[in-house]
Write a protein that holds these residues in place. Structure first.
Motif, PDB file in Angstrom:
ATOM      1  N   THR A  13       0.824  -1.215   0.000  1.00 18.85           N
ATOM      2  CA  THR A  13       0.000   0.000   0.000  1.00 18.85           C
ATOM      3  C   THR A  13       0.853   1.258   0.000  1.00 18.85           C
ATOM      4  O   THR A  13       0.681   2.157  -0.838  1.00 18.85           O
ATOM      5  N   LYS A  14       1.812   1.328   0.942  1.00 18.56           N
ATOM      6  CA  LYS A  14       2.586   2.556   1.140  1.00 18.56           C
ATOM      7  C   LYS A  14       3.627   2.789   0.058  1.00 18.56           C
ATOM      8  O   LYS A  14       3.866   3.917  -0.369  1.00 18.56           O
ATOM      9  N   ARG A  15       4.274   1.704  -0.396  1.00 19.45           N
ATOM     10  CA  ARG A  15       5.397   1.893  -1.320  1.00 19.45           C
ATOM     11  C   ARG A  15       5.012   1.704  -2.783  1.00 19.45           C
ATOM     12  O   ARG A  15       5.593   2.326  -3.663  1.00 19.45           O
ATOM     13  N   VAL A  16       4.068   0.835  -3.018  1.00 22.09           N
ATOM     14  CA  VAL A  16       3.716   0.550  -4.413  1.00 22.09           C
ATOM     15  C   VAL A  16       2.640   1.506  -4.905  1.00 22.09           C
ATOM     16  O   VAL A  16       2.821   2.235  -5.883  1.00 22.09           O
ATOM     17  N   ILE A  17       1.503   1.545  -4.198  1.00 29.29           N
ATOM     18  CA  ILE A  17       0.384   2.353  -4.682  1.00 29.29           C
ATOM     19  C   ILE A  17       0.658   3.840  -4.484  1.00 29.29           C
ATOM     20  O   ILE A  17       0.525   4.641  -5.423  1.00 29.29           O
ATOM     21  N   VAL A  18       1.060   4.220  -3.258  1.00 24.14           N
ATOM     22  CA  VAL A  18       1.264   5.640  -2.964  1.00 24.14           C
ATOM     23  C   VAL A  18       2.386   6.225  -3.822  1.00 24.14           C
ATOM     24  O   VAL A  18       2.288   7.336  -4.350  1.00 24.14           O
ATOM     25  N   GLU A  19       3.476   5.478  -3.988  1.00 17.04           N
ATOM     26  CA  GLU A  19       4.630   5.984  -4.752  1.00 17.04           C
ATOM     27  C   GLU A  19       4.528   5.635  -6.233  1.00 17.04           C
ATOM     28  O   GLU A  19       5.447   5.914  -7.011  1.00 17.04           O
ATOM     29  N   ASN A  20       3.417   4.978  -6.612  1.00 18.50           N
ATOM     30  CA  ASN A  20       3.136   4.673  -8.016  1.00 18.50           C
ATOM     31  C   ASN A  20       4.255   3.869  -8.676  1.00 18.50           C
ATOM     32  O   ASN A  20       4.695   4.165  -9.794  1.00 18.50           O
TER      33      ASN A  20
END
Length: 620
Positions: A204-211
């Motif tokens: 969630t934090k590294r993949v989705i948020v940071e695209n």
């Protein structure tokens, strides 16, 4: 028997363990079977009237048992039992019995007693042949289950159904693997070597948020060199590690190989949720004021653990984790306020906290080891750090050590070289002050900073101790200055407290004596363990004591602490300050009898230690 006597006998048996466990109807039948014997002062009870006859209860008065060589075996008074050891004999009695006061005895016939033993577990357990067996039977099923959980190695709890991927696996494939395995994390491996970990939070934090593209290798988002735990570590240690490092998945290792994963969810499911959540909250607080606000929760955790019947050892373990969390968080906040330390250091805890024996009345014992001698400016930094932490702990309810055995004392905030000099003097040239100091600092556990500094201190301690029988003899002799509060008549030996009540101090006269005995055994076995159970294991492996002795001492300690914590809890309910002073009038008959068993165990091992370590006359 005169029927008019039955109510008196019934009422009296209602106060005698184990007959207080009988139903009223069974107790009424027992009272009707009792024989009454009167002995005048100086009268003897012939052996043939004891052997195979039944169980005797001293109702009033006092008697003396003597061995065949006329040496004293025991003195018994009101409420004491005898005759059970002679129940299955047919000829000679092991002792003579003489009344030393006018005495009234109740005798329960053999056949009546044997029927009760056969039919009623509480009676059978009570008359187990050893004190430790009787003490062991006091544990409830809840306590036994609790013991199994909190002291169980994490390898027995970890999930072996792991999601294992390589560093080059795409993030999308890793997510699919986690879903298929129903896992909240995946371990990134290079063959058998653990490279990192990725969790659902990372997704969630590294993949989705940071695209980050899902086709990217998982190495881009994994946490490298993750926090791990050895498979032999206990569940309690796992809880503390996860809370301190704020991780939700903990790989479990065995000799460098991953054997499973422990998750925060499984810990919450299997643990006392209240204690786990409190530890988690402590590490999230941002100021001393925030930490002080958690004091009511700390007290509530202790009360809940006691009220739910948790094993006394697990109560201490969990309360130590809470204390460790307060201590570490204050050290983190101190470094944030003061800046990085100018010299590498190790903060260690001593005394009860080092032994994982914290409870609601524990005070502070700690020290600080510096990698080298500090200059004046560096001393000022550590003065501010130690005051921030120790006085902060005091505001959080961990009272300052009355003897100032704390890092705020400049004597206990020194270089490793100075600490080694202290230990050398205490052990090689012991005196009364040195014995007092080392009684605290023989129990040391690393808590924060550079662990190798504490390890160096412990390694040197072992070297100083090797073959030093004189020092061990002095430790034994020093311990023997205090005895369990049990007199010749098996009555409690009491003193007056501040409120003029007749009490004994269960910490000074029982708990501390067990601590000192097990410490001596561990030192003799060249063990650096601080926890009592592990010290006793080391002593057994080293041939210092037997496995049976280990069990006796553990059961005695467990029961004593069970009574201790229950009475602290009851004092709070009565609106009184909790203390280690206990008035026998507040004990149940069950507690009185089993405490006497525990105190007798301590006395036996004190005598054995005096002989083994040749401690008689060492201190004058």
């Amino acid at each position: 028997m005169e029927q008019s006597l039955l109510p008196n006998i019934f009422d009296y048996l209602s106060t005698v363990d184990p007959f207080d466990h009988l139903t009223p109807a069974a107790r009424d039948a027992l009272a009707a079977s009792v024989d009454i014997l009167y002995l005048m002062k100086g009268d003897e009870l012939a052996g043939q009237k004891i052997v195979g006859q039944g169980l005797f209860i001293v109702r009033l008065g006092a008697v003396e048992q003597c061995n065949p060589d006329r040496s004293l075996r025991a003195r018994l008074a009101d409420g004491d039992l005898f005759g059970f050891s002679q129940l299955h004999k047919s000829e000679h009695c092991d002792y003579t019995l003489t009344a030393i006061e006018n005495t009234l005895l109740y005798r329960i016939p053999k056949q009546v007693l044997m029927q009760l033993i056969e039919e009623i577990p509480a009676v059978r357990d009570h008359f187990a042949s050893q004190e430790s067996v009787r003490l062991a039977t006091t544990a409830t099923m809840a306590e036994a289950a609790d013991e199994a959980l909190y002291l169980k190695p994490v390898r027995d709890v970890a999930n072996t159904n792991m999601a294992l991927v390589s560093a080059s696996t795409s993030i999308h494939e890793v997510a699919k693997t986690m879903v298929e395995k129903h896992r909240s994390s995946a371990l990134v491996m290079d063959g058998d070597k653990l490279l990192g970990i990725v969790t659902d939070r990372d997704m969630t934090k590294r993949v989705i948020v940071e695209n980050i593209p899902p086709t990217s290798p998982v190495a881009v988002v994994m946490t490298r060199d993750p926090q791990v735990i050895d498979g032999e570590s206990s569940m309690i240690e796992a809880i503390e590690s996860m809370m301190q490092h704020n991780v939700r998945s903990l790989p479990v290792m065995d000799k460098g190989n991953v054997i499973g994963v422990l998750t925060a969810t499984s810990l919450v499911e299997k643990s006392q949720v209240q204690a786990v959540f409190l530890i988690s909250r402590i590490y999230r607080q941002e100021s001393l004021e925030d930490l002080k606000a958690l004091i009511p929760q700390r007290h509530a955790v202790f009360e809940t653990l006691v009220d739910t019947g948790m094993h006394s050892r697990s109560v201490q373990q969990l309360m130590t984790l809470v204390a460790d969390a307060f201590n570490k968080r204050l050290l983190q906040l101190a470094e944030r306020e003061l800046g990085p330390a100018p010299i590498p250091y190790a903060w260690f805890v001593a005394g009860s906290q080092a032994r994982n024996e914290i409870h609601n009345l524990s005070d502070q014992d700690n020290g600080l080891i510096l990698a080298r001698q500090p200059d004046s400016e560096e001393k000022e930094y550590f003065r501010r750090l130690t005051e921030f932490v120790c006085y902060g702990l005091a505001e959080c309810g961990y009272i300052l050590c009355p003897g100032h055995m704390m890092a705020t004392n400049p004597k206990w905030c020194v270089s490793l070289e100075q600490w080694l000099e202290y230990y050398r003097d205490w052990i090689i040239h012991p005196d009364s002050q040195g014995l007092l100091n080392i009684s605290v600092f023989l129990d040391v556990r690393f808590l924060f900073g550079q662990q190798e500094l504490v390890e160096a201190l412990q390694h040197k301690l072992t070297a100083y101790m090797r073959g030093n029988q004189r020092f061990l003899a002095m430790l034994v002799a020093n311990s023997l200055r205090v005895h369990p509060p049990l007199g010749m008549f098996r009555q409690f030996v009491l003193a007056k407290d501040g409120e003029n009540r007749s009490v004994f101090n269960i910490k000074k006269q029982a708990v501390n004596l067990l601590v000192e005995l097990t410490r001596i055994y561990a030192l003799a076995a060249e063990s650096q363990e601080t926890e009592m159970s592990k010290r006793l294991e080391a002593a057994v492996k080293g041939g210092i004591i037997s496995a049976a002795s280990q069990q006796e001492l553990i059961e005695a300690c467990n029961f004593i602490n069970q009574v201790r914590f229950r009475h602290q809890r009851l004092a709070h309910e009565r609106g009184e300050p909790a203390s280690n002073n206990i008035a026998p009038s507040l004990l149940t008959q069950f507690e009185r009898n089993h405490l006497k068993d525990a105190f007798r165990i301590i006395s036996r091992y004190q005598e054995a230690a005096q002989q083994r370590f040749h401690a008689k006359g060492v201190l004058r």
